[in-house]
Scaffold this active site. Structure first.
Site, short mmCIF file in Angstrom:
data_model
loop_
_atom_site.label_atom_id
_atom_site.label_comp_id
_atom_site.label_asym_id
_atom_site.label_seq_id
_atom_site.Cartn_x
_atom_site.Cartn_y
_atom_site.Cartn_z
N GLY A 94 0.85 -1.19 0.00
CA GLY A 94 0.00 0.00 0.00
C GLY A 94 0.88 1.23 0.00
N LEU A 95 0.32 2.35 0.40
CA LEU A 95 1.13 3.58 0.35
C LEU A 95 2.34 3.48 1.25
CD1 LEU A 95 -1.59 6.30 -0.08
CD2 LEU A 95 0.17 5.58 -1.69
N ARG A 111 -13.90 13.57 13.20
CA ARG A 111 -14.76 12.41 12.96
C ARG A 111 -15.41 11.85 14.21
NH1 ARG A 111 -10.89 9.53 8.47
NH2 ARG A 111 -11.31 11.14 6.92
N GLU A 152 -0.71 2.33 8.56
CA GLU A 152 -1.82 2.09 9.48
C GLU A 152 -1.51 0.94 10.45
OE1 GLU A 152 -5.64 2.05 7.53
OE2 GLU A 152 -6.69 1.51 9.38
N ARG A 168 -7.88 10.06 14.47
CA ARG A 168 -7.12 10.59 13.33
C ARG A 168 -7.92 11.65 12.60
NH1 ARG A 168 -7.24 9.72 7.86
NH2 ARG A 168 -8.46 7.80 7.91
N LEU A 227 -2.87 9.13 4.79
CA LEU A 227 -2.01 9.06 3.60
C LEU A 227 -0.71 9.81 3.89
CD1 LEU A 227 -4.60 9.61 0.71
CD2 LEU A 227 -3.97 7.52 1.89
C1 LIG Z 1 -12.67 4.01 1.91
C2 LIG Z 1 -11.50 4.66 2.54
C3 LIG Z 1 -11.10 5.93 2.14
C4 LIG Z 1 -10.02 6.56 2.73
N1 LIG Z 1 -9.67 7.82 2.34
C5 LIG Z 1 -8.61 8.43 2.91
C6 LIG Z 1 -8.21 9.74 2.50
O1 LIG Z 1 -8.82 10.35 1.65
N2 LIG Z 1 -7.14 10.29 3.11
C7 LIG Z 1 -6.41 9.64 4.08
O2 LIG Z 1 -5.44 10.21 4.57
N3 LIG Z 1 -6.76 8.40 4.44
C8 LIG Z 1 -7.82 7.78 3.90
N4 LIG Z 1 -8.16 6.51 4.29
C9 LIG Z 1 -7.25 5.75 5.16
C10 LIG Z 1 -6.07 5.23 4.30
O3 LIG Z 1 -6.55 4.83 3.04
C11 LIG Z 1 -5.35 4.06 4.94
O4 LIG Z 1 -5.08 4.31 6.28
C12 LIG Z 1 -4.03 3.81 4.22
O5 LIG Z 1 -4.23 3.71 2.83
C13 LIG Z 1 -3.34 2.56 4.75
O6 LIG Z 1 -2.19 2.36 3.99
P1 LIG Z 1 -1.17 1.22 4.37
O7 LIG Z 1 -0.09 1.25 3.33
O8 LIG Z 1 -0.77 1.36 5.78
O9 LIG Z 1 -2.00 -0.14 4.27
P2 LIG Z 1 -2.86 -0.78 3.06
O10 LIG Z 1 -3.07 0.14 1.94
O11 LIG Z 1 -4.04 -1.40 3.72
O12 LIG Z 1 -1.92 -1.92 2.52
C14 LIG Z 1 -1.72 -3.10 3.23
C15 LIG Z 1 -0.80 -3.98 2.41
O13 LIG Z 1 -0.40 -5.08 3.21
C16 LIG Z 1 -0.64 -6.29 2.52
N5 LIG Z 1 -0.95 -7.31 3.54
C17 LIG Z 1 -1.87 -7.25 4.53
N6 LIG Z 1 -1.81 -8.35 5.28
C18 LIG Z 1 -0.84 -9.12 4.76
C19 LIG Z 1 -0.31 -10.39 5.09
N7 LIG Z 1 -0.73 -11.07 6.16
N8 LIG Z 1 0.67 -10.88 4.30
C20 LIG Z 1 1.14 -10.20 3.23
N9 LIG Z 1 0.68 -8.99 2.89
C21 LIG Z 1 -0.29 -8.46 3.64
C22 LIG Z 1 -1.78 -6.00 1.58
O14 LIG Z 1 -1.73 -6.91 0.53
C23 LIG Z 1 -1.44 -4.57 1.17
O15 LIG Z 1 -0.49 -4.62 0.13
C24 LIG Z 1 -9.28 5.89 3.74
C25 LIG Z 1 -9.66 4.62 4.15
C26 LIG Z 1 -10.78 4.01 3.58
C27 LIG Z 1 -11.22 2.69 4.10
#
Ligand SMILES: Cc1cc2nc3c(=O)[nH]c(=O)nc-3n(C[C@H](O)[C@H](O)[C@H](O)COP(=O)(O)OP(=O)(O)OC[C@H]3O[C@@H](n4cnc5c(N)ncnc54)[C@H](O)[C@@H]3O)c2cc1C
Length: 636
Positions: free
Chosen positions: A41-42, A329, A424, A434, A440
């Site tokens: 993810g990001l 929120r 996250e 938050r 992001l």
């Molecule tokens: C609908 C929605 C809209 C949102 N809009 C916003 C916004 O506009 N602005 C903002 O700041 N935030 C927003 N958020 C929050 C934000 O999107 C998330 O907090 C953020 O994208 C999380 O990023 P991340 O890289 O930590 O995890 P994620 O994007 O959840 O990525 C997790 C990664 O881990 C991998 N993974 C998970 N478990 C395992 C495992 N056991 N083994 C191997 N791989 C695994 C997955 O495949 C994925 O690649 C939003 C959230 C939602 C639900």
């Protein structure tokens, strides 16, 4: 003692000073190190690309078929930064202060200040990558407002900001894949962490297509596996979002911090059926122009357009004149619930409030509103068959994000040396609540701008004994994974895994959702234990392990949710105060706002696993505020 390793010195100089003091790995030596990044993810995508760009060899894992399908792609509304392009009074200090206050004074000053500082670099970096941020007529980047702020500091790409940012990170990642610095492992689920001599040295994954169990060794593991909001069953998270990776790391010794800090987002499409498995977010950005209201009279069933202005209660504008519809929120969600509890909820179920664009359309015209939110309006109409240009949206709070996660220090390292946690998945910089558009920012800050520095400091000083997957610790972890998989497949019960998950979600929503009380939490803990027991006796997990088997994948995740949920409830029970998203009914002000207890609870709670049959131990990291005064949060 939990040492957050916050550098000494003035707040604004801590990060610079720390970066200078951190030991460096010389460029030629970087290629000697292998780093595992779990998640694309990001947070994971940006970390993997940046570490590879520096010269480290990176193995990058995700459960989806492509890194681009990580949950981050769903992010809608935007990303914060303290650029002050609007000249409306923003600054690094204001972003820092808004974030600390928004989190109800339960985050670290040092981390949050760094986040505000690097926020500006993120925007520059993403613009250089070609992210198509919205622009003003004159070509400058546009901004809009999000909750908990009185300035416009949110950069956005219509309602698809996460998608565009992820495509940017993905391009950087693929550049490194082509260069041979990153090897991608899609369709792999991390099922255990391997710890050798007290250091995280690898992972065991299941190949989700073939069912093979694979081992991977490395010098450090960077976990970016997202949030556990799906523990509530119904949430706005992607279906694959889970707690498994972080929970397994917790069981291997990483402390889990503040699991009870969960975010219920105020503007989601309400639940409409018993068999629904997903909820849809309507971005907070809509509250820039949409006005939230309910009928003044409980039980008023007239259609919204028939309810005259004088009979509407714009309760957020009435109660919080300074921030109005853009209160944070937690505040907006609790107020929506309170209105519905008074019988003023709308729609068939009575669990909804209106989000109305009539005034905005009259003021700015339909075209302007469509330009800003067109795709969100279209999505809403597709799901509800109601046209938000003509009648107000109906919205209700839903599980959306989690502030809790694995405990990390200032270097983003967990209590397990060599295990770093980003995005996250860590307990992060958001305290007990938050602010919108800050996830992001945090995920990209962690991946592009923090881990590239801090991991070097660790690698230089680590125990460099060579480790391969032949080490007994890998065999042990593989044995554990195989044994658990076998157990799941041999239950042969009658009740579907989804059914267990749904019931778990009901328990949590009812007793540990928007408001909590001690009796309910005790009850929830018992109910979860009973449900977990039944799961291991009566769950139906069809198929075999040596194949693509989504039922098995889901069963493993739900089994972890069933254990983790108890930790979440215990954490909520032990925190005898209300703060941000954690609202214990016993602790509220006369105006029903969250009432903190700074004397006894101004700390991070970090839980240490002590075995399946023993309660975990609660540790404290005191939060020290030297630069802001702790006050009762007010948005009036
Ligand atoms: C609908 C929605 C809209 C949102 N809009 C916003 C916004 O506009 N602005 C903002 O700041 N935030 C927003 N958020 C929050 C934000 O999107 C998330 O907090 C953020 O994208 C999380 O990023 P991340 O890289 O930590 O995890 P994620 O994007 O959840 O990525 C997790 C990664 O881990 C991998 N993974 C998970 N478990 C395992 C495992 N056991 N083994 C191997 N791989 C695994 C997955 O495949 C994925 O690649 C939003 C959230 C939602 C639900």
């Amino acid at each position: 003692m939990l040492d957050a390793k916050i550098p000494s010195g003035p707040l604004s100089e801590k990060w610079d000073k720390h970066r200078f003091e951190l030991k460096l790995v010389n460029p030629a030596n970087k290629r000697k190190y292998n780093i595992i990044v779990v998640g694309t993810g990001l947070a994971g995508g940006s970390a993997a690309a940046s570490l590879a760009e520096l010269g480290y060899y990176v193995k990058n894992f995700c459960v989806q078929d492509s890194p681009r399908r990580a949950h981050s792609i769903a992010a809608q509304g935007g990303i914060n930064a303290a650029k002050n392009y609007q000249n409306d009074g923003d600054s690094i200090w204001r972003l820092f202060y808004d974030t600390i206050k928004g989190g109800d004074f339960r985050a670290r000053e040092g981390n949050v200040y760094r986040l505000a500082q690097v926020s500006n670099h993120i925007i520059d970096h993403c613009v250089a990558q070609g992210i198509p941020f919205a622009r003003e007529y004159g070509g400058l980047l546009a901004n809009r407002s999000f909750g908990g702020a009185q300035v416009s500091r949110t950069f956005y790409a219509r309602g698809q900001t996460g998608q565009q940012l992820l495509l940017g990170a993905y391009s950087s990642l693929m550049r490194q894949v082509a260069a041979g610095q990153v090897t991608l492992f899609p369709r792999r689920e991390m099922l255990d962490l391997v710890v050798i001599n007290g250091q995280a040295r690898g992972i065991v994954v299941r190949n989700l297509v073939t069912g093979d169990i694979e081992s991977h060794a490395a010098d450090a593991v960077v976990m970016c596996t997202g949030g556990y909001g799906n523990v509530f069953f119904l949430s706005t998270n992607a279906m694959a979002s889970n707690v498994s990776a972080t929970y397994r790391a917790y069981k291997k010794g990483a402390f889990f911090a503040n699991p009870c800090y969960t975010q219920i987002h105020p503007t989601c499409i309400p639940v409409h059926g018993t068999y629904q498995s997903k909820l849809t977010l309507m971005s907070e950005s809509l509250r820039n122009d949409g006005r939230v209201w309910v009928p003044k009279t409980p039980g008023d069933k007239r259609s919204p357009n028939q309810i005259p202005e004088t009979e509407r209660d714009y309760y957020l504008e009435r109660k919080y004149p300074s921030f109005g519809n853009l209160v944070p929120r937690d505040v907006a969600s609790r107020n929506a619930k309170a209105q519905c509890d008074m019988g003023k909820g709308v729609g068939e179920t009575g669990f909804a409030v209106y989000l109305d664009f009539e005034d905005a359309i009259k003021r700015d015209g339909k075209d302007v509103i469509a330009q800003k939110y067109g795709n969100l309006f279209q999505m809403y109409e597709k799901i509800t068959a109601s046209n938000p240009y003509e009648e107000p949206m109906m919205i209700y709070p839903a599980s959306h994000y989690v502030m809790g996660g694995l405990w990390v220090d200032y270097n983003l390292m967990s209590t397990l040396p060599g295990l770093f946690v980003l995005g996250e998945a860590n307990f992060s910089d958001h305290g007990a609540n938050r602010l919108g558009a800050s996830a992001l920012m945090q995920g990209l800050a962690d991946g592009y701008f923090v881990i590239p520095y801090t991991i070097g400091g660790y690698l230089v000083g680590m125990d460099h004994t060579e480790v391969t997957t032949d080490h007994p610790a890998f065999k042990e972890a593989t044995h554990y994974v195989n044994e658990r998989t076998g157990r799941l497949l041999s239950i042969n019960g009658k009740r579907t895994v989804d059914d267990f998950h749904r019931e778990l979600g009901h328990i949590l929503w009812e007793y540990c959702g928007m408001s909590r009380n001690d009796d309910g939490l005790l009850k929830a803990r018992k109910l979860i234990q009973v449900l977990r027991e039944e799961f291991w006796e009566n769950a139906l997990v069809p198929g075999v392990s040596e194949d693509f088997n989504q039922s098995l994948e889901r069963a493993g995740r739900v089994a972890d949710f069933l254990e983790f949920a108890e930790l979440l409830v215990m954490d909520a029970f032990e925190r005898k105060e209300s703060c941000g998203g954690h609202f214990n009914e016993a602790y509220q002000t006369e105006e029903h706002e969250a009432k903190r207890d700074d004397e006894n609870f101004c700390h991070v709670a970090a839980w240490e696993y002590k075995g399946d049959d023993t309660d975990p131990e609660r540790h404290k990291e005191p939060l020290v505020f030297e630069n802001v005064e702790l006050t009762q949060r007010s948005y009036k």
